[in-house]
Design an enzyme around this catalytic site. Structure first.
Site, PDB file in Angstrom:
ATOM      1  N   CYS A 123     -10.955   3.103  -0.804  1.00 12.52           N
ATOM      2  CA  CYS A 123      -9.575   3.407  -0.418  1.00 12.52           C
ATOM      3  C   CYS A 123      -9.334   2.634   0.863  1.00 12.52           C
ATOM      4  CB  CYS A 123      -9.404   4.908  -0.171  1.00 12.52           C
ATOM      5  SG  CYS A 123      -7.811   5.320   0.570  1.00 12.52           S
ATOM      6  N   THR A 124      -8.200   1.948   0.928  1.00 16.28           N
ATOM      7  CA  THR A 124      -7.982   1.065   2.082  1.00 16.28           C
ATOM      8  C   THR A 124      -7.666   1.832   3.370  1.00 16.28           C
ATOM      9  OG1 THR A 124      -5.706   0.744   1.331  1.00 16.28           O
ATOM     10  CG2 THR A 124      -7.316  -0.952   0.729  1.00 16.28           C
ATOM     11  N   HIS A 125      -7.448   3.141   3.260  1.00 17.11           N
ATOM     12  CA  HIS A 125      -7.300   3.953   4.474  1.00 17.11           C
ATOM     13  C   HIS A 125      -8.665   4.221   5.139  1.00 17.11           C
ATOM     14  CE1 HIS A 125      -3.271   4.856   2.998  1.00 17.11           C
ATOM     15  NE2 HIS A 125      -3.006   5.542   4.088  1.00 17.11           N
TER      16      HIS A 125
ATOM     17  N   GLU B 227      -3.084   9.260   7.845  1.00 16.93           N
ATOM     18  CA  GLU B 227      -1.632   9.063   7.984  1.00 16.93           C
ATOM     19  C   GLU B 227      -1.066   9.904   9.139  1.00 16.93           C
ATOM     20  OE1 GLU B 227       0.801   7.130   6.260  1.00 16.93           O
ATOM     21  OE2 GLU B 227      -0.771   6.050   5.195  1.00 16.93           O
TER      22      GLU B 227
ATOM     23  N   TYR C 203      -0.674   8.596  -2.659  1.00 17.78           N
ATOM     24  CA  TYR C 203      -0.602   8.300  -4.096  1.00 17.78           C
ATOM     25  C   TYR C 203      -1.753   8.982  -4.852  1.00 17.78           C
ATOM     26  CZ  TYR C 203       2.860   4.465  -3.739  1.00 17.78           C
ATOM     27  OH  TYR C 203       3.988   3.705  -3.564  1.00 17.78           O
ATOM     28  N   GLY C 204      -2.853   9.234  -4.136  1.00 15.07           N
ATOM     29  CA  GLY C 204      -4.085   9.728  -4.765  1.00 15.07           C
ATOM     30  C   GLY C 204      -3.914  10.896  -5.734  1.00 15.07           C
TER      31      GLY C 204
ATOM     32  N   CYS D 188      -4.160  -1.376  -2.215  1.00 16.28           N
ATOM     33  CA  CYS D 188      -4.284   0.064  -2.438  1.00 16.28           C
ATOM     34  C   CYS D 188      -5.146   0.236  -3.685  1.00 16.28           C
ATOM     35  CB  CYS D 188      -2.897   0.658  -2.658  1.00 16.28           C
ATOM     36  SG  CYS D 188      -2.897   2.387  -3.149  1.00 16.28           S
ATOM     37  N   ASN D 189      -6.236   0.953  -3.549  1.00 21.78           N
ATOM     38  CA  ASN D 189      -7.145   1.120  -4.687  1.00 21.78           C
ATOM     39  C   ASN D 189      -6.497   1.916  -5.814  1.00 21.78           C
ATOM     40  OD1 ASN D 189     -10.213   0.340  -3.822  1.00 21.78           O
ATOM     41  ND2 ASN D 189      -8.971   0.913  -2.076  1.00 21.78           N
ATOM     42  N   THR D 190      -5.735   2.953  -5.438  1.00 29.30           N
ATOM     43  CA  THR D 190      -5.114   3.802  -6.457  1.00 29.30           C
ATOM     44  C   THR D 190      -4.122   2.983  -7.280  1.00 29.30           C
ATOM     45  OG1 THR D 190      -5.270   5.501  -4.740  1.00 29.30           O
ATOM     46  CG2 THR D 190      -4.139   6.105  -6.764  1.00 29.30           C
TER      47      THR D 190
ATOM     48  N   ASP E  95       0.871  -1.190   0.000  1.00 28.00           N
ATOM     49  CA  ASP E  95       0.000   0.000   0.000  1.00 28.00           C
ATOM     50  C   ASP E  95       0.902   1.232   0.000  1.00 28.00           C
ATOM     51  OD1 ASP E  95      -2.378   1.582   0.173  1.00 28.00           O
ATOM     52  OD2 ASP E  95      -2.041   1.844   2.318  1.00 28.00           O
ATOM     53  N   SER E  96       0.279   2.381  -0.245  1.00 28.14           N
ATOM     54  CA  SER E  96       1.039   3.627  -0.174  1.00 28.14           C
ATOM     55  C   SER E  96       1.390   3.971   1.275  1.00 28.14           C
ATOM     56  CB  SER E  96       0.215   4.767  -0.777  1.00 28.14           C
ATOM     57  OG  SER E  96      -0.979   4.926  -0.035  1.00 28.14           O
TER      58      SER E  96
HETATM   59  N1  DGL Z   1      -4.799   3.210   0.570  1.00 28.55           N
HETATM   60  C1  DGL Z   1      -4.663   3.873  -0.687  1.00 28.55           C
HETATM   61  C2  DGL Z   1      -5.858   3.535  -1.590  1.00 28.55           C
HETATM   62  O1  DGL Z   1      -6.549   2.562  -1.312  1.00 28.55           O
HETATM   63  C3  DGL Z   1      -4.445   5.334  -0.431  1.00 28.55           C
HETATM   64  C4  DGL Z   1      -3.948   6.037  -1.619  1.00 28.55           C
HETATM   65  C5  DGL Z   1      -3.152   7.256  -1.331  1.00 28.55           C
HETATM   66  O2  DGL Z   1      -2.010   7.116  -0.915  1.00 28.55           O
HETATM   67  O3  DGL Z   1      -3.646   8.356  -1.618  1.00 28.55           O
HETATM   68  O4  DGL Z   1      -6.104   4.147  -2.602  1.00 28.55           O
END
Ligand code: DGL
Length: 270
Positions: A184-186, A151, A41-42, A72-74, A9-10
């Site tokens: 988004c996994t966050h 974060e 990453y978004g 991570c979805n992105t 993940d990011s």
């Molecule tokens: N957990 C990442 C996701 O699912 C976060 C992406 C990010 O870093 O912006 O997209």
């Protein structure tokens, strides 16, 4: 098979998926990489997200992993297709599992999706959802303030409520969604606050459970499951600050992290 599952993940968000994989597959060892230095990453362009994702995968491949979960979805939206073409081990993302879980849940066929700018712009969720059912109405909304807030370790309280309330207004006011996908996994770390803002009639979907189920199915199909009982020693690698990661790990797992190391990603040519 003795080798580990790689999870990337990011940052800290993928822990919500890793946690569920550990619950469903307690004998499997996980090696987790979080690119906390370059998170979020978004807002980044697709080519950069792809580059960073491949660097994490390159790091994992050196550790003899048997499967990769892009938690991570992105990164899933931008890099999963390429990864699946290039690698000779199974690779899964979180978008299809999330879409499947939402379809199982919705009754009025009006689904909301929230995610990072990148995930929403990619239209990966509407595509995945409408590929399965063309009659779904999908309403997407980017929530760029959520990842930086999580974060920083802010997952509840007044600040979280104010940010979530303000961000979700457009979705809440205009459409009668009965299901909201946390794309988004966050975001599962903000789930209680999101539920509070959306109200009890909206079902909140996170892809972690369905992703862990898919991990299990794929390992079984490829005869890669570790079938003996053990208590695996998971490993965690971060590119940035590890203190915040330790705190968020504690929030999710209700215990201290054992093995965590700071690493530098090696630049690779795609
Ligand atoms: N957990 C990442 C996701 O699912 C976060 C992406 C990010 O870093 O912006 O997209």
């Amino acid at each position: 098979m003795n080798r580990a599952i790689g999870v990337i993940d990011s940052g800290v968000g993928g822990l919500t998926v890793a946690h569920e994989i550990m619950r469903q597959l307690p004998n499997e060892k996980i090696i987790y990489v979080g690119d906390t230095l370059r998170c979020p990453y978004g807002p980044r362009p697709a080519c950069e997200v792809k580059q960073f994702t491949f660097e994490m995968i390159d790091f994992l491949l050196k550790q003899q992993i048997k499967m990769i979960v892009v938690a991570c979805n992105t990164a899933t939206a931008y890099a999963l297709d390429d990864l699946q073409k290039k690698l000779d081990i199974p690779v899964i993302g979180v978008i299809q599992p999330g879409a499947r879980a939402a379809i199982k849940t919705t009754k009025n066929r009006k689904i909301g999706v929230i995610g990072t700018d990148g995930t929403i712009k990619s239209k990966a969720y509407p595509s995945a959802l409408q590929l399965i059912n063309r009659n779904l109405q999908v309403y997407s909304l980017a929530c760029p303030l959520f990842v930086p807030m999580v974060e920083r370790g802010v997952t509840s309280g007044e600040e979280a409520l104010a940010v979530v309330e303000q961000s979700l207004q457009p979705l809440k006011k205009e459409y009668e969604i009965d299901t909201l996908v946390l794309g988004c996994t966050h975001y599962p770390l903000l789930e209680n606050t999101i539920q509070k803002v959306m109200g009890p009639d909206v079902k909140i979907i996170s892809s972690s459970e369905e992703t862990a189920r898919e991990t299990s199915t794929i390992l079984e199909v490829h005869q890669l499951l570790y079938t003996k009982h053990r208590e695996p020693e998971h490993e965690f690698y971060m590119t940035g600050d590890i203190e915040m990661f330790k705190r968020i790990y504690q929030t999710i797992f209700k215990e201290d992290i054992n093995s965590i190391e700071k690493v530098v990603m090696k630049k690779i040519n795609l």
